[in-house]
Design a protein around this motif. Structure first.
Motif, short mmCIF file in Angstrom:
data_model
loop_
_atom_site.label_atom_id
_atom_site.label_comp_id
_atom_site.label_asym_id
_atom_site.label_seq_id
_atom_site.Cartn_x
_atom_site.Cartn_y
_atom_site.Cartn_z
N SER A 64 29.46 -18.23 -3.70
CA SER A 64 29.57 -17.96 -2.27
C SER A 64 28.39 -17.14 -1.75
N TYR A 65 27.51 -16.75 -2.67
CA TYR A 65 26.36 -15.93 -2.27
C TYR A 65 25.22 -16.85 -1.85
N PRO A 66 24.71 -16.72 -0.63
CA PRO A 66 23.67 -17.65 -0.13
C PRO A 66 22.31 -17.37 -0.75
N ASP A 104 11.73 -25.46 12.57
CA ASP A 104 13.18 -25.67 12.50
C ASP A 104 13.74 -25.24 11.14
N ASP A 105 13.01 -25.58 10.09
CA ASP A 105 13.51 -25.27 8.74
C ASP A 105 13.58 -23.76 8.52
N LEU A 106 12.52 -23.04 8.91
CA LEU A 106 12.52 -21.59 8.74
C LEU A 106 13.58 -20.93 9.62
N PHE A 107 13.78 -21.46 10.82
CA PHE A 107 14.80 -20.90 11.70
C PHE A 107 16.19 -21.03 11.07
N GLN A 108 16.46 -22.14 10.41
CA GLN A 108 17.75 -22.32 9.73
C GLN A 108 17.91 -21.33 8.58
N LEU A 109 16.82 -21.07 7.85
CA LEU A 109 16.90 -20.10 6.77
C LEU A 109 17.22 -18.71 7.29
N LEU A 114 19.87 -17.04 4.23
CA LEU A 114 19.75 -17.57 2.88
C LEU A 114 18.66 -16.83 2.13
N ARG A 115 19.01 -16.28 0.97
CA ARG A 115 18.04 -15.53 0.18
C ARG A 115 17.18 -16.50 -0.63
N VAL A 116 15.86 -16.37 -0.50
CA VAL A 116 14.91 -17.29 -1.12
C VAL A 116 14.09 -16.52 -2.15
N HIS A 117 14.03 -17.06 -3.37
CA HIS A 117 13.22 -16.42 -4.41
C HIS A 117 11.73 -16.69 -4.17
N LYS A 118 11.34 -17.95 -3.95
CA LYS A 118 9.95 -18.31 -3.75
C LYS A 118 9.83 -19.22 -2.55
N LEU A 119 8.88 -18.90 -1.67
CA LEU A 119 8.62 -19.73 -0.49
C LEU A 119 7.14 -20.05 -0.44
N ALA A 120 6.81 -21.33 -0.34
CA ALA A 120 5.42 -21.79 -0.28
C ALA A 120 5.21 -22.52 1.04
N LEU A 121 4.20 -22.08 1.79
CA LEU A 121 3.88 -22.69 3.09
C LEU A 121 2.43 -23.13 3.08
N TYR A 122 2.19 -24.45 3.19
CA TYR A 122 0.84 -25.02 3.20
C TYR A 122 0.67 -25.75 4.52
N VAL A 123 -0.20 -25.22 5.39
CA VAL A 123 -0.39 -25.75 6.74
C VAL A 123 -1.85 -26.10 6.93
N LYS A 143 10.91 -12.92 8.33
CA LYS A 143 12.31 -12.66 8.63
C LYS A 143 13.26 -13.34 7.65
N VAL A 144 12.74 -14.25 6.83
CA VAL A 144 13.60 -14.89 5.83
C VAL A 144 14.06 -13.84 4.84
N SER A 145 15.33 -13.89 4.48
CA SER A 145 15.95 -12.83 3.69
C SER A 145 15.40 -12.77 2.28
N MET A 146 14.86 -11.59 1.91
CA MET A 146 14.55 -11.23 0.53
C MET A 146 13.67 -12.26 -0.18
N VAL A 147 12.57 -12.69 0.43
CA VAL A 147 11.61 -13.55 -0.27
C VAL A 147 10.85 -12.69 -1.27
N GLU A 148 10.93 -13.03 -2.56
CA GLU A 148 10.27 -12.25 -3.60
C GLU A 148 8.86 -12.74 -3.89
N GLU A 149 8.63 -14.04 -3.76
CA GLU A 149 7.31 -14.61 -4.04
C GLU A 149 6.91 -15.50 -2.88
N LEU A 150 5.75 -15.22 -2.27
CA LEU A 150 5.31 -15.93 -1.07
C LEU A 150 3.91 -16.49 -1.28
#
Length: 599
Positions: A64-66, A104-109, A114-123, A143-150
């Motif tokens: 139940s933990y996001p 849209d995707d980041l807004f949903q997160l 939702l807690r994310v361990h790793k987030l990769a953004l290539y623009v 603003k994404v919750s608790m991103v540990e690796e970016l």
């Protein structure tokens, strides 16, 4: 107090009542679910995921933990999908659609927390007009919750995969990204930090910059905002500073500089007691002090880096905790010292390359006295003496243009498994060269369980006659493996005889269309019985010792053992052939030897 809080309080009171009757129960597991979620928020994501195996209760709490391990937002993958659906796609339209998709995707997160361990953004953006939209994406990322690796990569027409000049258009990442809650690792590609604002505190521990711009203000802001940084990596970065002192990072444990552009001339390691790993492949001067060397366990310096003072590296005793070292040193710098010495108790791997740019300059002695050394590789230098006192040595490698002086092992390694010699850029093979090779192969065969001799050379002239030299009586070397890579299709007479006479190889491998080599082998095997002009007891010609043989070819599928002519006449092809000669040596009074010769 609302209704939900009252219900949760009653459940907690019932659980505490049960716990009071049995003190051995797990009290933490009886806490309300939202409290357990708060506990998981305080843990690294990997540890939070591992808690699901503790019990059924924790498994239910984790389900139940996001949380999600990895979110990859890559414009290249998005573009490939768009190309499949559109016949004539517009690149600017695809990039605009991707930014809308990411928004849209980041807004949903953010909305779902939702807690994310790793987030990769290539623009990828076409011009600076789109930078405002990228700023909005970066704001959502923070603003994404608790991103540990970016990982952030913003590619423009000027920046991304090359040196960044001052007049180039490149994206400036806001410094506020360092303030992301829980951020421990940040990887930035093709950008520059935008402002001189300072963040009060950041949990960042790992910072990796690739094709980025670094100036003096950036260094100051990083040191003020990220006091917990332990790892710094700079890969093909453009430095707008001349000197970087690592002592401004008090907790730094690992520093790596892989290529650099522009003005960075000096990297200073002074009074840094926490630095454990230092790697430099950049065209810079690395300055050390004895106090800055005391904690280093891994040291890698490439041929592009210069070191100062040099006496710290001529004798590695100044690095008492060193476990792994890769050093490439210019020979002219060692000429005054005459000796390179390593006597480290903790050293396990040593790679030493001595570059020789001027004739007449030579290091006289290499002295390695390391009781726990397991791997030693040495390139060039042509020393007069090599002393090795390493009882734990497992692998010994040498790469050079000449046959080296025979190493002196003060204590014979009991577990030496792999000995490798690679000799290249040889044109003229004299009788003295084959005699030296024979002495080297005999010594190494006595020490190691596997000896590999690699020849990557040009063959222009060979001076060798097997009947003029000593007998080939002692076929003791059943562990010598010969690897041959020739740069010419045609080889002079005597080359094959010289190699087999000097190495008596168990295995020999040659790749490519070396028809002359194969032809000579076939001719010698066809007359493996003693020649009429040889005495009955003659053992100077190696083919007299062959009792039986088998031949295989990687191109021809049929058995060619009984038809050596077909092997010689194999047509040239684009595939690199490999011909194998399995040789069975005769039993004599010295040895019962069996050898495999693969060509």
């Amino acid at each position: 107090m609302n209704r939900e809080e009252r219900v949760a309080l009653k459940i907690c009171e019932k659980r505490m009542c049960i716990m009071s009757k049995n003190e051995s129960l797990d009290r933490i597991s009886w806490l309300p679910e939202h409290v357990l979620h708060v506990i998981l928020d305080k843990l690294p994501l990997k540890d939070a995921a591992r808690s699901s195996v503790l019990s059924k209760t924790w498994k239910s709490v984790c389900s139940s933990y996001p949380m999600t391990p990895f979110v990859n937002l890559d414009h290249n993958l998005f573009g490939l999908k768009s190309l499949e659906s559109v016949q004539e796609p517009d690149i600017d339209e695809i990039r605009k659609n991707f930014i809308d998709f990411v928004d849209d995707d980041l807004f949903q997160l953010v909305q779902n927390k939702l807690r994310v361990h790793k987030l990769a953004l290539y623009v990828a953006v076409s011009d600076s007009i789109c930078f405002s939209r990228v700023d909005h994406l970066i704001e959502l990322v923070t603003k994404v919750s608790m991103v540990e690796e970016l990982c952030l990569f913003v590619q423009t027409k000027d920046a991304g995969w090359k040196e960044i000049e001052e007049d180039y258009i490149y994206y400036s990442i806001p410094f506020s990204v360092l303030a992301s809650k829980g951020l421990r690792s940040l990887n930035v590609h093709g950008c520059k930090f935008s402002s001189s604002m300072s963040i009060a505190f950041s949990s960042l521990q790992h910072l990796s910059l690739t094709y980025a711009v670094i100036d003096e203000d950036d260094v100051m802001n990083i040191t003020r905002s990220c006091p917990a940084i332990e790892t710094l990596e700079f890969d093909h970065c453009t430095f707008w500073i001349e000197t970087l002192e690592l002592s401004v990072f008090p907790r730094l444990k690992k520093a790596a500089f892989l290529e650099n552009y522009n003005w960075l001339y000096n990297i200073i390691v002074v009074d840094h007691t926490s630095l454990e790993s230092f790697k430099s492949d950049a065209l810079t001067m690395c300055e050390f002090t004895p106090s800055g060397c005391g904690s280093i366990r891994e040291l890698i310096l490439s041929c592009q880096s210069s070191v100062s003072p040099l006496d710290l590296f001529v004798n590695l005793d100044t690095f008492p905790l060193l476990e792994e070292a890769e050093l490439s040193i210019e020979l002219s710098c060692l000429d005054g010292a005459n000796t390179f010495r390593a006597a480290n108790h903790h050293l396990r791997r040593l790679f030493l390359s001595i570059r020789k740019f001027y004739e007449g300059i030579q290091v006289k002695k290499i002295d390695i006295d390391c009781p726990n050394l397991e791997f030693f590789e040495f390139h060039g230098g042509d020393p007069k003496q090599i002393f090795i006192n390493c009882p734990s040595l497992r692998q010994f490698h040498y790469v050079g243009d000449k046959i080296p002086v025979l190493p002196v092992f003060n204590s014979s390694p009991a577990c030496l498994e792999d000995i490798y010699f690679r000799l290249g850029m040889i044109c003229n093979f004299t009788s003295q060269w084959f005699i030296q090779l024979r002495g080297l192969s005999e010594l190494m065969a006595q020490l190691g369980s596997v000896v590999r001799l690699n020849l990557d050379c040009f063959v222009q002239k060979v001076d060798f006659a097997p009947k003029e030299f000593g007998a080939n009586e002692a076929l003791r070397q059943q562990n010598v493996h010969l690897e041959i890579y020739l740069r010419h299709l045609h080889i002079p007479v005597g080359f094959v005889d010289g190699l087999i006479w000097s190495t008596r190889a168990t295995t020999s491998t040659i790749c490519g269309h070396q028809r002359d080599f194969v032809k000579e082998m076939c001719q010698k095997l066809a007359k493996k019985s003693q020649d009429e002009n040889c005495e009955k007891s003659c053992d100077k010609c190696w083919w007299h010792h062959i009792q039986k043989f088998e031949v295989e070819n990687s191109i021809k599928e049929e058995d060619v053992t009984c038809n050596l002519t077909s092997l010689v006449e194999t047509p040239l092809s684009f595939r690199r052939p490999k011909t194998s000669f399995k040789l069975g040596w005769r039993i004599n009074q010295y040895n019962n030897a069996s050898s495999l010769l693969c060509i």
